[in-house]
Write a protein that holds these residues in place. Sequence first.
Motif, short mmCIF file in Angstrom:
data_model
loop_
_atom_site.label_atom_id
_atom_site.label_comp_id
_atom_site.label_asym_id
_atom_site.label_seq_id
_atom_site.Cartn_x
_atom_site.Cartn_y
_atom_site.Cartn_z
N GLN A 39 0.09 -4.32 -3.44
CA GLN A 39 1.04 -5.02 -4.41
C GLN A 39 0.21 -6.20 -5.11
O GLN A 39 -0.50 -7.08 -4.32
N ALA A 40 -0.15 -6.06 -6.39
CA ALA A 40 -0.69 -6.86 -7.23
C ALA A 40 0.25 -8.10 -7.59
O ALA A 40 1.31 -7.60 -7.71
N PRO A 41 -0.16 -9.09 -8.16
CA PRO A 41 0.69 -10.39 -8.62
C PRO A 41 1.60 -9.61 -9.84
O PRO A 41 1.03 -9.14 -10.71
N GLY A 42 2.85 -9.98 -9.82
CA GLY A 42 3.65 -9.43 -10.80
C GLY A 42 3.87 -7.85 -10.96
O GLY A 42 4.59 -7.53 -12.04
N LYS A 43 3.51 -7.24 -10.05
CA LYS A 43 3.60 -5.94 -10.15
C LYS A 43 4.49 -5.09 -8.72
O LYS A 43 4.53 -6.16 -7.69
N GLU A 44 4.98 -3.87 -8.91
CA GLU A 44 5.69 -3.72 -7.70
C GLU A 44 4.73 -3.18 -6.58
O GLU A 44 3.67 -2.57 -6.90
N ARG A 45 5.11 -3.10 -5.47
CA ARG A 45 4.48 -2.54 -4.40
C ARG A 45 4.25 -1.03 -4.76
O ARG A 45 5.17 -0.19 -5.07
N TYR A 80 -7.72 3.74 8.93
CA TYR A 80 -8.71 2.94 8.26
C TYR A 80 -8.55 3.43 6.90
O TYR A 80 -7.98 4.40 6.52
N LEU A 81 -8.95 2.61 5.99
CA LEU A 81 -8.90 2.93 4.45
C LEU A 81 -10.41 2.27 3.92
O LEU A 81 -10.65 1.09 3.96
N GLN A 82 -11.07 3.36 3.81
CA GLN A 82 -12.39 3.22 3.11
C GLN A 82 -12.33 3.17 1.57
O GLN A 82 -11.93 4.25 1.16
N MET A 83 -12.50 2.00 1.19
CA MET A 83 -12.52 2.00 -0.17
C MET A 83 -14.03 1.64 -0.93
O MET A 83 -14.62 0.81 -0.57
N ASN A 84 -14.41 2.77 -1.88
CA ASN A 84 -15.40 2.70 -2.33
C ASN A 84 -15.34 2.61 -3.92
O ASN A 84 -14.31 2.64 -4.59
N SER A 85 -16.54 2.13 -4.76
CA SER A 85 -16.46 2.02 -6.06
C SER A 85 -15.10 1.19 -6.49
O SER A 85 -14.24 1.35 -7.52
N LEU A 86 -15.03 0.10 -5.83
CA LEU A 86 -13.99 -0.84 -6.06
C LEU A 86 -14.04 -1.32 -7.63
O LEU A 86 -15.02 -1.66 -8.17
N LYS A 87 -12.78 -1.46 -8.17
CA LYS A 87 -12.71 -1.99 -9.68
C LYS A 87 -11.53 -3.08 -9.58
O LYS A 87 -11.14 -3.61 -8.67
N PRO A 88 -11.77 -4.17 -10.61
CA PRO A 88 -11.03 -5.27 -10.52
C PRO A 88 -9.43 -4.95 -10.41
O PRO A 88 -8.57 -5.78 -9.82
N GLU A 89 -9.15 -3.95 -10.98
CA GLU A 89 -7.56 -3.48 -10.81
C GLU A 89 -7.17 -3.16 -9.38
O GLU A 89 -6.20 -2.78 -9.28
N ASP A 90 -7.96 -2.94 -8.71
CA ASP A 90 -7.70 -2.68 -7.30
C ASP A 90 -7.32 -4.09 -6.47
O ASP A 90 -7.11 -3.85 -5.29
N THR A 91 -7.57 -5.07 -7.02
CA THR A 91 -7.41 -6.42 -6.61
C THR A 91 -5.77 -6.47 -5.99
O THR A 91 -5.02 -6.30 -7.20
N ALA A 92 -5.39 -6.71 -4.88
CA ALA A 92 -3.84 -6.68 -4.31
C ALA A 92 -3.89 -7.25 -3.01
O ALA A 92 -5.00 -7.26 -2.25
N VAL A 93 -2.82 -7.52 -2.57
CA VAL A 93 -2.65 -7.64 -1.13
C VAL A 93 -2.16 -6.16 -0.50
O VAL A 93 -1.54 -5.40 -1.24
N TYR A 94 -3.00 -5.63 0.49
CA TYR A 94 -2.85 -4.33 1.19
C TYR A 94 -2.05 -4.47 2.39
O TYR A 94 -2.57 -5.20 3.32
N TYR A 95 -1.22 -3.49 2.38
CA TYR A 95 -0.36 -3.42 3.54
C TYR A 95 -0.34 -2.03 4.26
O TYR A 95 -0.54 -1.04 3.55
N CYS A 96 -0.23 -2.17 5.69
CA CYS A 96 -0.20 -0.82 6.34
C CYS A 96 1.33 -0.66 6.62
O CYS A 96 1.84 -1.87 6.83
N ALA A 97 1.77 0.39 6.78
CA ALA A 97 3.14 0.48 7.21
C ALA A 97 3.43 1.92 7.60
O ALA A 97 2.63 2.82 7.47
N THR A 98 4.59 2.11 8.44
CA THR A 98 4.83 3.41 9.25
C THR A 98 6.02 3.76 8.63
O THR A 98 7.28 2.90 8.48
N GLY A 99 6.38 5.27 8.78
CA GLY A 99 7.68 5.71 8.52
C GLY A 99 7.76 7.02 9.16
O GLY A 99 6.83 7.31 10.06
#
Length: 123
Positions: A39-45, A80-99
């Motif tokens: 979830q980035a500021p001002g955007k939906e999760r 795990y979440l391996q994140m490569n080639s990161l971009k400015p638009e990837d900026t956010a709070v990242y959450y782990c969740a189960t369903g």
Amino acid sequence: QVQLVESGGGLVQPGGSLRLSCAASGFTSDYYGIGWFRQAPGKEREGVSCIKTHDGSTYYSESVKGRFTISRDNAKNTVYLQMNSLKPEDTAVYYCATGSLYSDCIPWEYVDWGQGTQVTVSS
């Protein structure tokens, strides 16, 4: 009671990499869905990537496909979440969740959530 603890966030330059970890405990079933949302500021999760434990099937959002990889260490009950080639638009709070095993990678279909970890991509 399911408990999820995320780690691995931080500040990284564009083009860099980070690996997020989600330590999970308290499951009453071996079969469930677990994933990463952001979830980035001002955007939906939004759903980033999810995995089903019964067959290892995965989902990636179009915005991260080819750059992010989700994986699971069964012995450590860690995702795990391996994140490569990161971009400015990837900026956010990242959450782990189960369903449930039948949940799509959509936030409102996931029940238990971690506290989140901040990822900032900036030069």
